[in-house]
Design an enzyme around this catalytic site. Structure first.
Site, mmCIF file in Angstrom:
data_model
loop_
_atom_site.group_PDB
_atom_site.id
_atom_site.type_symbol
_atom_site.label_atom_id
_atom_site.label_comp_id
_atom_site.label_asym_id
_atom_site.label_seq_id
_atom_site.Cartn_x
_atom_site.Cartn_y
_atom_site.Cartn_z
ATOM 1 N N ARG A 282 31.342 3.623 52.763
ATOM 2 C CA ARG A 282 29.943 4.205 52.705
ATOM 3 C C ARG A 282 29.976 4.745 53.397
ATOM 4 O O ARG A 282 29.534 4.660 54.588
ATOM 5 C CB ARG A 282 28.869 3.766 52.506
ATOM 6 N N HIS A 286 23.107 4.988 54.347
ATOM 7 C CA HIS A 286 22.629 3.936 53.166
ATOM 8 C C HIS A 286 21.540 5.230 52.370
ATOM 9 O O HIS A 286 21.659 5.521 51.674
ATOM 10 C CB HIS A 286 21.829 2.857 53.935
ATOM 11 N N TYR A 295 24.549 0.293 63.904
ATOM 12 C CA TYR A 295 25.255 -0.928 63.427
ATOM 13 C C TYR A 295 26.685 -0.850 63.492
ATOM 14 O O TYR A 295 27.171 -1.680 62.339
ATOM 15 C CB TYR A 295 23.944 -1.469 61.899
#
Length: 394
Positions: A282, A286, A295
């Site tokens: 990805r 998100h 992160y």
């Protein structure tokens, strides 16, 4: 059971060795190298020029749609959006291998499958702006698409609910003798839900013609896969449930297409489930509520940007002599104009009347829904400044 009796004779130390070897390093099916060349051992593949062109065109379309709608959310024009940047090959390549009668049950990042089936730009916009033209009357939050005409089940927010539903729907297709299958999309994070295990077991036991399609994109929001599970991805779980399983390079649209063709053939002819684990990444956040820089390292993102599925598939088509670069350039320019025009139109369409909130739930709205609607109207009337688009339509 015969197999159990056989295993018991070879001793416990051998049992552990067999289990360990059986679930380690499940191979990944791939046809295209990162530069778009076929792997040396691959001579050709079963796809025609028109299908390949439509896959590429749809990947470009979704990339443009995603970029524009993320920007629209940042401008405050819509409340929420989920992009599938980097995962286009997994979604669109698999959708291309299906037939129109096959049911699609989506998670929330499969707008490419819907676009491939013919969902229009205006239909996308009407849903994202929740206006009165939207197929679900504007009662869903953005990206919760659905289309009965295109056999695309309306998306629901709770994670994993579509997995057992897909097993049940496929079982119904089987009982009705329909020449169709159901495909169910979900991420590797959703495979941690109990619905995943119940859905796979049901499909395996009842021999349901369903394709479970897992997009293993490396992260369940901010949780990396190595912190989600210790096993060999999601493919090993299919083996454990007795489900025929394929692991495929999810950034290789050609491999995804061929793998899904085979999965559909197995599901339909043998009336049995198939699990596909598409290994992808990805590139986007998100959702528009997420900041991936908190992160994951930039170096990791940069590495995967060089594995762009659109570039890889374009390079392969160029080598085949199938790529019309002028046509693609014209298409992308037209799509940008089309998306912007549809956006401007959709945001000016009125929303549905407030009374429609409780329609289509029961044949006749029961007393408790009527009471809740009355309470809502009272609340809006008390605070009209907070509800500018509804206060005058009570």
């Amino acid at each position: 059971m015969k197999n159990r009796n056989h295993v018991s004779k070879i001793g416990s130390s051998h049992i552990f060795k067999i289990i360990e070897n059986a679930l380690t390093d499940i191979p990944m099916f791939s046809l295209l190298q990162e530069n778009g060349c076929l792997h040396a051992e691959v001579s050709d593949c079963e796809i025609n020029k028109n299908t390949a062109a439509k896959i590429l065109q749809t990947m470009h379309y979704i990339r443009i749609l995603d970029e524009r709608m993320v920007a629209a959310q940042r401008q405050g024009r819509i409340s929420f959006y989920l992009a599938c940047t980097g995962e286009e090959a997994a979604i669109i390549g698999s959708a291309a291998a299906l037939l129109p009668q096959d049911m699609i049950m989506s998670q929330y990042r499969e707008q490419g499958a819907l676009a491939y089936r013919g969902f229009s730009t205006q239909e996308f916009m009407d849903q994202l702006f929740s206006n009165q033209r939207e197929l679900n009357k504007g009662r869903q939050m953005p990206i919760h698409y659905g289309s009965k005409a295109l056999n695309f089940m309306t998306i629901s927010s709770p994670l994993g609910t579509q997995i057992p539903q897909a097993s049940g729907y496929a079982y119904g297709q089987k009982m009705a003798g329909e020449p169709a299958v159901t495909i169910c999309y979900f991420g590797e994070g959703a495979a941690s839900e109990g619905d995943f295990h119940g859905g796979l077991n049901m499909a395996a036991v009842l021999n349901c013609p369903v394709i479970f399609f897992c997009r293993n994109n490396g992260y369940a929001i901010s949780t990396p896969s190595e912190e989600q599970f210790a096993g060999d991805g999601i493919a090993s779980r299919g083996i454990g449930y007795g489900v025929k399983t394929i692991r495929v390079d999810g950034n290789d649209a050609l491999a995804v297409y061929v793998a899904t063709l085979k999965a559909r053939e197995i599901a339909l002819q043998k009336q049995s489930p198939v699990l596909i684990e598409a290994m992808t990444y990805r590139l986007a956040a998100h959702s528009t509520s997420d900041d991936p820089s908190s992160y994951r390292p930039k170096e990791e993102e940069s590495l995967w940007k060089h594995r762009d599925p659109i570039v890889r598939f374009s390079n392969w088509m160029k080598q085949k002599g199938w790529l019309d670069e002028t046509a693609i350039a014209n298409f992308t320019e037209h799509t940008k104009e089309q998306v912007l025009a549809a956006l401007k139109e959709a945001e000016n369409v009125a929303i549905s009347g407030i009374d429609e909130i409780i329609e289509d739930v029961y044949d006749t709205p029961p007393w408790h829904l009527k009471q809740q609607l009355s309470d809502l109207k009272t609340h809006i009337a008390k605070y009209p400044k907070h509800y500018p688009r509804t206060s005058g339509r009570l």
